[in-house]
Design an enzyme around this catalytic site. Structure first.
Site, PDB file in Angstrom:
ATOM      1  N   ASP A 153       0.785  -1.235   0.000  1.00 35.04           N
ATOM      2  CA  ASP A 153       0.000   0.000   0.000  1.00 35.04           C
ATOM      3  C   ASP A 153       0.825   1.298   0.000  1.00 35.04           C
ATOM      4  OD1 ASP A 153      -1.458  -2.158   0.862  1.00 35.04           O
ATOM      5  OD2 ASP A 153      -2.127  -1.243   2.720  1.00 35.04           O
TER       6      ASP A 153
ATOM      7  N   GLU B 152     -10.499  -2.610   5.007  1.00 32.79           N
ATOM      8  CA  GLU B 152      -9.144  -2.044   4.955  1.00 32.79           C
ATOM      9  C   GLU B 152      -9.069  -0.672   4.248  1.00 32.79           C
ATOM     10  OE1 GLU B 152      -6.321  -5.970   4.953  1.00 32.79           O
ATOM     11  OE2 GLU B 152      -6.781  -5.175   2.986  1.00 32.79           O
TER      12      GLU B 152
HETATM   13  C1  FRU Z   1      -3.852  -3.738   2.730  1.00 28.29           C
HETATM   14  C2  FRU Z   1      -3.227  -4.127   4.061  1.00 28.29           C
HETATM   15  C3  FRU Z   1      -3.592  -3.141   5.151  1.00 28.29           C
HETATM   16  C4  FRU Z   1      -2.466  -3.297   6.115  1.00 28.29           C
HETATM   17  C5  FRU Z   1      -1.300  -3.534   5.205  1.00 28.29           C
HETATM   18  C6  FRU Z   1      -0.252  -4.456   5.746  1.00 28.29           C
HETATM   19  O1  FRU Z   1      -3.138  -4.212   1.648  1.00 28.29           O
HETATM   20  O2  FRU Z   1      -3.620  -5.432   4.427  1.00 28.29           O
HETATM   21  O3  FRU Z   1      -4.859  -3.344   5.720  1.00 28.29           O
HETATM   22  O4  FRU Z   1      -2.295  -2.175   6.923  1.00 28.29           O
HETATM   23  O5  FRU Z   1      -1.812  -4.070   4.014  1.00 28.29           O
HETATM   24  O6  FRU Z   1       0.855  -4.514   4.908  1.00 28.29           O
END
Ligand code: FRU
Length: 558
Positions: free
Chosen positions: A139, A309
């Protein structure tokens, strides 16, 4: 550095190489130590995907600094990763490793990262997108504009091309297109791994972290441990180059409220009408709203189920009309609702819809874009493999989000930011030609690494039509099933037989924006051709009404 020099350097700097046995948990774990005096900028570490991960720890002058998992290659490495040791110059770094010690001897310090000469020229390196130098990204995090720079922090494993050791990587850009990667700013600590979040500039020093009139950049992230997710803050007084974690962390530990282990990815913004900070937090089954006056104490206000998320909440004009504004809420998948927001409660009026699909995930939008610009700019994670590379995944192109009225109601549109145009080397244009002619004129571009193609086609005597590249479907509109590349899509003019696409191709990715951004998607560009056709339009008796081609310049100066 060649092997002999590396060996000499290693011998000079190695103070001690010890092997101790410690009993961690119930098993006896053998820990191997290596101590070196830091004199250079980077520590280069050899990695092999063949070996299991094992814990490595760094201690500086006897003080624990960092723990992480790494697959140190005992023999020939698949690739090298690095760690910036500049802050430790002149100090003793003790490296302890619980895995096979063979590879420890290969670790060396240098002022260049291993492979620096071929950096950004590697055979599968995207040329018009940001990718990290080494390791894994997912992300985008903390997207914020400040003092003429766009900051792109991101979920990062600096020690391997797969997900682990979640930290915040950092890159900056002056134009959203050319990025300079800087050092990792947040590493895991005793509260957990550093998961996703956002960043703001605290101009009024509401949290009290500012000094000498410098407004702090404040990052909000989730500390993730095996049984809990807690919201934390860290601040920077040097334009995001380094962050100090707040010693009162966590600022939200709301497991007690929902008894859920899923509460993460805080998005924070200033809400002027109530003069309070708002946090949108993914919790259990949707997005919760919290508010605060000082960024440290937060009140729970409301919850909107239906998201998973990486939440976002922002206001946009409808049809560029300042007197008609709506709020958009979305989650990691990009599905969104449109509604009202009063500073505490989001009230959905329409949705859920989607503006895009495919490889995009966990997109977020920039905070603090100057009001003279006023755009809502988004970057998404491109879930795209980078085969055989010392890095993996990518960021998709920055795009601009707008709300527009369609025959179905108000919808979110997504188009590449205008800055992408600066990469266009030259324009080639054709109009009103048939599929064969259009395919023929495109043959000269078959081997392009990065290229943009804008086209609109008119169907007749066919239910589906589109464009392929070496047998891979870049874009296929199925008028009968109302699908674009398998995703449901209904054009604004229901009886129109025309469709347009802005297709941006890079070394490993393809992004397509349909009908001015009414629908968009990203997909992996196949490495192995399925046939020898090159670019090929298909569809019985179609007219290629417009065709514009732009070879694209590399953002890395290649
Ligand atoms: C989304 C996610 C988020 C989390 C991160 C962990 O892709 O699962 O919810 O904070 O990636 O890398």
């Amino acid at each position: 550095m060649n092997t002999i020099n590396r060996f000499i350097a290693f011998s000079i700097i190695a103070l001690a190489y010890a092997c101790t046995q410690s009993s961690l948990t119930n098993k006896r774990t053998i820990v191997h130590d290596l101590s070196i005096i830091i004199s250079k900028q980077y520590l280069n570490l050899p990695v092999s995907q063949e070996v299991d991960r094992a814990k490595m720890s760094f201690e500086v002058d006897g003080k624990p600094e960092l723990d992480f998992d790494i697959r140190i290659a005992p023999s020939k490495p698949d690739y090298w990763v690095f760690y910036d040791v500049t802050p430790y110059k002149g100090r003793v770094l003790k490296i302890s490793y619980e895995g096979n010690p063979e590879g420890l001897k290969k670790i060396y310090q240098d002022n260049a990262i291993a492979g620096q000469d071929s950096l950004y020229k590697e055979c599968n390196r995207p040329q018009i997108h940001f990718t990290t130098r080494r390791g894994w990204n997912n992300d985008p995090n903390g997207l914020v504009s400040y003092d003429g720079e766009y900051h792109l922090f991101y979920q990062h494993n600096p020690f391997e091309r797969e997900w682990e050791n979640m930290s915040w990587g950092h890159a900056v850009s002056k134009d959203l297109i050319h990025w300079e990667e800087l050092s990792v700013v947040l590493f895991p600590d005793k509260l957990g791994a550093i998961f996703s979040g956002t960043a703001i500039i605290d101009y009024n020093n509401t949290a009290g972290f500012g000094k000498n009139g410098i407004p702090p950049m404040i990052a909000f992230y989730t500390a993730h441990s095996s049984d809990n997710e807690r919201q934390c803050i860290a601040y920077s007084l040097d334009k995001g180059r380094t962050f100090t974690k707040y010693d009162g962390n966590p600022v939200i530990n709301s497991k007690e409220k929902w008894n859920s282990e899923d509460l993460r990815d805080p998005k924070v913004f200033w809400y002027q009408p109530t003069k309070r900070w708002v946090m949108v937090l993914f919790e259990r089954d949707g997005n919760s709203i919290y508010t605060s006056g000082n960024l440290k104490e937060w009140n729970y206000e409301s919850h909107t189920p239906g998201f998973w998320e990486c939440p976002q909440l922002f206001e946009l004009m409808v049809d560029v009309n300042v007197n008609n504004k709506k709020w958009v809420m979305y989650g990691g998948s990009g599905t969104y609702m449109i509604g009202k927001f009063d500073g505490k409660i989001f009230t959905p009026e329409a949705g859920k819809y989607y503006y895009g699909n495919g490889a995009i995930y966990a997109a977020q939008t920039f905070d603090n874009i100057p009001s003279s610009d006023g755009r809502r700019i988004q970057i998404g994670w491109g879930r795209i493999q980078q085969p055989g590379m010392p890095f993996n995944q990518m960021m998709l192109l920055p795009t601009e989000l707008t709300l527009r009225t369609t025959k179905e109601g108000i919808r979110l549109f997504n188009v590449p930011v205008k800055e992408v145009d600066m990469l266009q080397e030259k324009e080639y244009t054709w109009e009103g030609i048939d599929a064969n002619n259009a395919s023929e004129v495109l043959q000269q571009f078959n081997d392009a690494i990065s290229i943009r193609i804008k086209t609109s086609i008119k169907l007749s005597l066919s239910t589906d039509a589109g464009l392929n590249l070496f047998g891979q479907t870049l874009f296929r509109y199925d008028m009968s099933f109302n699908q674009i590349n398998g995703f449901f899509y209904s054009p604004n003019d229901r009886t129109s037989m025309e469709i347009s696409a802005d297709i941006i191709i890079d070394k490993t990715s393809i992004e397509v924006f349909v009908d001015g951004g009414a629908f968009s998607y990203a997909i992996e560009r196949k490495a192995v051709p399925e046939n020898k056709d090159g670019f090929k339009f298909f569809g019985k008796n179609i007219e290629v009404k417009n065709l514009k081609v732009y070879p694209m310049k590399s953002i890395w100066g290649n």
